[in-house]
Every structure is written in structure tokens, then in C-alpha cells.
Design a protein around this motif. Structure first.
Motif, short mmCIF file in Angstrom:
data_model
loop_
_atom_site.label_atom_id
_atom_site.label_comp_id
_atom_site.label_asym_id
_atom_site.label_seq_id
_atom_site.Cartn_x
_atom_site.Cartn_y
_atom_site.Cartn_z
N LEU A 1 1.07 -1.18 -0.07
CA LEU A 1 0.13 0.16 -0.06
C LEU A 1 0.69 1.04 -0.07
O LEU A 1 1.81 1.48 0.73
CB LEU A 1 -0.86 0.13 1.18
CG LEU A 1 -1.85 -1.25 1.48
CD1 LEU A 1 -2.81 -0.90 2.64
CD2 LEU A 1 -2.67 -1.22 0.13
N ASN A 2 0.64 2.23 -0.96
CA ASN A 2 1.28 3.26 -1.08
C ASN A 2 0.36 4.62 -1.59
O ASN A 2 -0.27 4.11 -2.68
CB ASN A 2 2.61 3.46 -1.96
CG ASN A 2 3.68 2.31 -1.51
OD1 ASN A 2 4.42 2.76 -0.73
ND2 ASN A 2 3.93 1.01 -1.95
N GLY A 3 0.38 5.48 -0.77
CA GLY A 3 -0.61 6.81 -1.15
C GLY A 3 -1.18 7.41 0.17
O GLY A 3 -0.74 7.23 1.28
N THR A 4 -2.51 8.02 0.12
CA THR A 4 -2.75 8.54 1.20
C THR A 4 -4.25 8.17 1.27
O THR A 4 -5.08 7.93 0.17
CB THR A 4 -2.98 10.18 0.62
OG1 THR A 4 -1.66 10.71 0.55
CG2 THR A 4 -3.87 10.97 1.71
N ALA B 1 -1.78 -0.71 6.60
CA ALA B 1 -0.72 -0.17 6.07
C ALA B 1 0.55 -1.23 6.69
O ALA B 1 1.52 -1.48 5.94
CB ALA B 1 -0.35 1.16 6.18
N VAL C 1 1.76 4.58 3.88
CA VAL C 1 0.53 5.12 4.04
C VAL C 1 0.41 6.37 4.65
O VAL C 1 0.49 6.50 5.91
CB VAL C 1 -0.52 4.32 4.15
CG1 VAL C 1 -2.03 4.90 4.11
CG2 VAL C 1 -0.48 3.07 3.14
N CYS D 1 -4.57 3.11 -3.11
CA CYS D 1 -3.14 2.90 -2.33
C CYS D 1 -2.35 1.68 -3.20
O CYS D 1 -1.54 1.27 -2.75
CB CYS D 1 -3.06 2.73 -1.04
SG CYS D 1 -3.55 4.33 -0.29
#
Length: 429
Positions: A12-15, A247, A254, A414
Motif C-alpha cells: 500500500l502506497n498513497g494517502t 498499512a 500510507v 493505494c
């Protein structure tokens, strides 16, 4: 009936923006019964539970209007008059918190007939403390054929209310009733959860005189009437904690925005102890895991500011692949390990004895069909599915829809491979 399918393995990568708190929003909505002027709630989540309560409030005479305003999602509630004091079983049974309309109805109109909420899968959760509080304020209470009949034709009176044990719902209910009572009410052994502070701030914005919320003693000086107000719902600490655990489970980085990390210090401390990276930001926090396996840590649920029972299932999922053995003690609800057998279907090594579960971390979970048993259990299965090999399908996700807004969209943004399968078999990406 809808299901959610997850293909594990993606980081998971993002906001992820955190929505308004469900557990606060539904009590704030009930506060609209206390005034004949409009109450505007901003930062409102759109959930099955808020829709259920909206239906009940509409039946009682509240005009409920949802819209997108300058401050995001909002709900305008206006009850110029109480057209009915009857809350039937077919509506109250859908969500236990609906029972909290009893106090406001009696406080404003002097009478109410409200269904008892019935059983709950995670424990008995009796409403006797609620009734004792309303009775202490001067209402005459009768129970008949599954309904509570409450009357206070001359209004409620201020009183000393001492709870034998801490109850969030009963504390909120007593506050909602006491604000229009004649005189001063003092609640002893009150719950200290942040949602109580949020309720106090909203009631005071409406003209109430409440102080002490967030401490074991809450004092309410009754006023003759309340007026309309605008209030922003507090961010959902359980949703924030859930995505923090997700996350840490999946790995990556995240950023949780519109969040208050101070509300979940107990969880964040355990994530750090397990080896996850936690960094507070101006509007939330960042959760990181670089691929290293987490370490097993023990938790014990407790009232705020302790480790929230509503995050126990999620943390158990996290521990299923941690290195070593963790012990999870549940002290709030007696039946809150029902997710354990479903996690075991994914290959988890869990043994339960009374109020304690032992989780021995395994190298790999395997995707399987599993079934949600309650709201928090349902999302624990989604979290486990994020790392399980192959596909995990979670059924009975109407539980999930009660408390998590746009979960698939937020996780999907994400990088998670998650989709909703509609009841007719059609997948919704």
C-alpha cells in the motif's frame, strides 16, 4: 448479498483520508431531537448506520437532508416538532445506538415508546444502565412486550447518576437527556472516550451547559431549550487505526489525512513495538513498513485511552504473520473473538481460551472464502486478505458497510487489489 474479494501481495502506497466518526455521528444525529432549530453536521460519514438512524429520525419528525457543502459531506437535521414518540423494533433492531433516541424524546416531549434493541453478536450489551440514568432524571419507566415506555410529563429533573461500571452508550444517553432537565446533573464513573468530548462540544454549541466530558465526572446544568448549530464530526479513530494496521500488514507507506493520531496512541505504540514506522504529521500520520517481518507483541483491550476493543480484531489479523507469539486479551466484550476461526481458515495459528487468544505467527496466509461475523471482524478479514496468497473472499459484508465508508476505493487508491462483488455476481471495481 455483496462480497469483497482481495488478491493478496500488493503493498500500500498513497494517502487515505479518514472519514468522520461513526460512533460520534449517530449520537450527534440523535441530538437533533432536542431542538426545533436546524442542526448542521459536517464531516459526516455516509454509512449504513447513519442511514438507519436517519430513517428512524424521519419517522419521529426530523427532516434529514444530506448534501455536499463547503466543508465536505454534511447532514442537516431539523425537527420543528416531534410528530411521533414511537421507535419501533423493525428500525431499532438494525442498530443498537438507535435506542439513544429515548432520552432526547422524553427530555423534549415528556414521553416515548422505544423498542429494546435486542441481542448483539459480540456480547450482551444490556441497556439497564441507560434506563437507570433516565429513571434517575425523574422519568417513569415501564417495560412491556419488548418496549420501553418512558414518561416525564412535568419534565426531567437534575440528578446524581453513578454508573457501577464504565459505559460509553449510557454516558452519552445520560448527557443527551440531562441537557434539558431542570437543575444540575452529575454523572459519576463516566466514560472518557473522545466521542463524549465531541458530543459535549456539539451540545454546548446548541446552548447546553456541559463540562467534564473526557473525565470520569461530567456535570450538566439544564437549560430550558437548545437552539440550532453547526458542528464538525470528529475524525474516526477506529477507521484511522484500521488503515494504520492495514498499512503495517501490507507494507509500503500510507499517509492518513484528516486524522488525529493522539486518539489512537495505544495502537500506534504497539505498531512501533512491532517494528512498523510511525510518523505524525500536521493532519494525521504516516505508517511505513519496508518489508521486514513484524515482531509479535501482546495487547489488552481497555477503555480509552487504553487499547480500543474496536481495534482488537484488526490487530489480531496483523499478528497472524508476525514473528513469534502474541497474546491478545479482550476485557470489554465476552464474545469478541468470533473472527479467530475465520482467520484460521486463511491459515492463521490461533488458540482461544476464555478472554485470551494466543496468535503464533505463520510465514504465509492462504486465500480462502471467509464470513464476517460483526463490523470489526469483517475488516480484520480484509486486512488478512491483503497478504494472503491468492484470493480471499469475504461474505456478509453488510457488517462492513455499517462502519467503513468507501473501503474498496480507499484501499484501491493505494494499490490494493480489492473489489466488491455485487449480489448478482457482478464485480464492482
Amino acid at each position: 448479498m455483496d462480497r469483497i474479494a482481495i488478491i493478496g501481495g500488493a503493498q500500500l502506497n498513497g494517502t487515505i483520508p479518514v472519514s468522520g466518526a461513526k460512533n460520534s455521528a449517530i449520537k450527534l444525529m440523535a441530538a437533533s431531537l432536542l431542538t426545533d432549530e436546524p442542526l448542521r453536521l459536517t464531516n459526516m460519514p455516509r454509512l449504513a448506520d447513519t442511514r438507519f438512524l436517519g430513517k428512524l429520525l424521519t419517522r419521529l419528525g426530523v427532516q434529514v437532508t444530506e448534501s455536499d457543502g463547503p466543508d465536505g459531506q454534511q447532514t442537516l437535521l431539523h425537527a420543528p416538532e416531534i410528530t411521533s414518540g414511537f421507535a419501533p423494533y423493525d428500525l431499532v433492531r438494525q442498530m443498537r445506538a438507535s435506542f439513544n433516541v429515548l432520552g432526547p424524546l422524553v427530555a423534549r416531549s415528556g414521553q416515548a415508546k422505544v423498542s429494546l434493541p435486542g441481542g448483539c453478536t459480540i456480547g450482551a450489551r444490556p441497556v439497564d444502565l441507560h434506563l437507570q440514568a433516565i429513571e434517575a432524571l425523574g422519568a417513569k419507566i415501564d417495560l412491556h412486550e419488548g418496549y420501553v415506555y418512558a414518561q416525564a410529563p412535568r419534565g426531567l429533573k437534575g440528578a446524581e447518576i453513578t454508573f457501577p461500571f464504565v459505559s460509553v452508550g449510557a454516558t452519552e444517553h445520560a448527557m443527551l437527556a440531562a441537557v434539558l432537565a431542570d437543575g444540575v446533573s452529575v454523572i459519576h464513573n463516566a466514560a472518557c472516550e473522545p466521542e463524549l468530548v465531541d458530543l459535549q462540544e456539539c451540545l454546548n454549541a446548541m446552548g447546553a451547559k456541559v463540562e467534564g466530558a473526557g473525565t470520569p465526572t461530567v456535570t450538566i446544568t439544564g437549560v430550558p431549550r437548545l437552539h440550532g448549530a453547526t458542528h464538525a464530526v470528529i475524525p474516526d479513530r477506529i477507521e484511522m487505526g484500521t488503515y494504520a494496521v492495514a498499512a503495517a500488514m501490507a507494507g509500503g507507506e500510507v499517509r492518513l489525512s484528516n486524522a488525529r493520531p493522539g486518539l489512537i496512541d495505544a495502537l500506534l505504540d504497539k505498531l512501533k513495538e512491532a517494528g512498523a514506522g510511525v510518523e505524525e504529521t500536521a493532519d494525521g500520520c504516516i505508517i511505513r513498513r519496508d518489508g521486514q517481518r513484524l515482531n509479535a507483541v501482546d495487547i489488552e483491550t481497555a477503555p480509552f485511552p487504553g487499547f480500543a476493543t474496536d481495534l482488537q480484531a484488526q490487530f489480531m489479523a496483523l499478528m497472524t504473520t508476525a514473528k513469534g507469539e502474541s497474546r491478545i486479551r479482550e476485557t470489554i466484550f465476552e464474545n469478541r473473538f468470533m473472527h479467530a476461526p475465520e482467520l484460521m481458515r486463511l491459515g492463521a495459528d490461533i488458540s482461544v481460551s476464555g478472554g485470551e487468544a494466543r496468535v503464533r505467527g505463520v510465514d504465509q496466509l492462504e486465500g480462502a472464502e471467509v464470513m464476517a461475523t460483526d463490523l470489526r471482524a469483517s475488516v480484520s478479514l480484509v486486512i488478512a486478505g491483503l497478504v494472503a496468497r491468492g484470493e480471499t473472499t469475504v461474505s456478509r459484508i453488510y457488517h462492513l458497510d455499517r462502519g467503513f465508508e468507501r473501503l474498496e476505493e480507499k484501499l484501491g487508491a493505494c494499490g490494493a487489489q480489492v473489489r466488491r462483488i455485487k449480489g448478482d455476481g457482478e464485480a464492482e471495481l
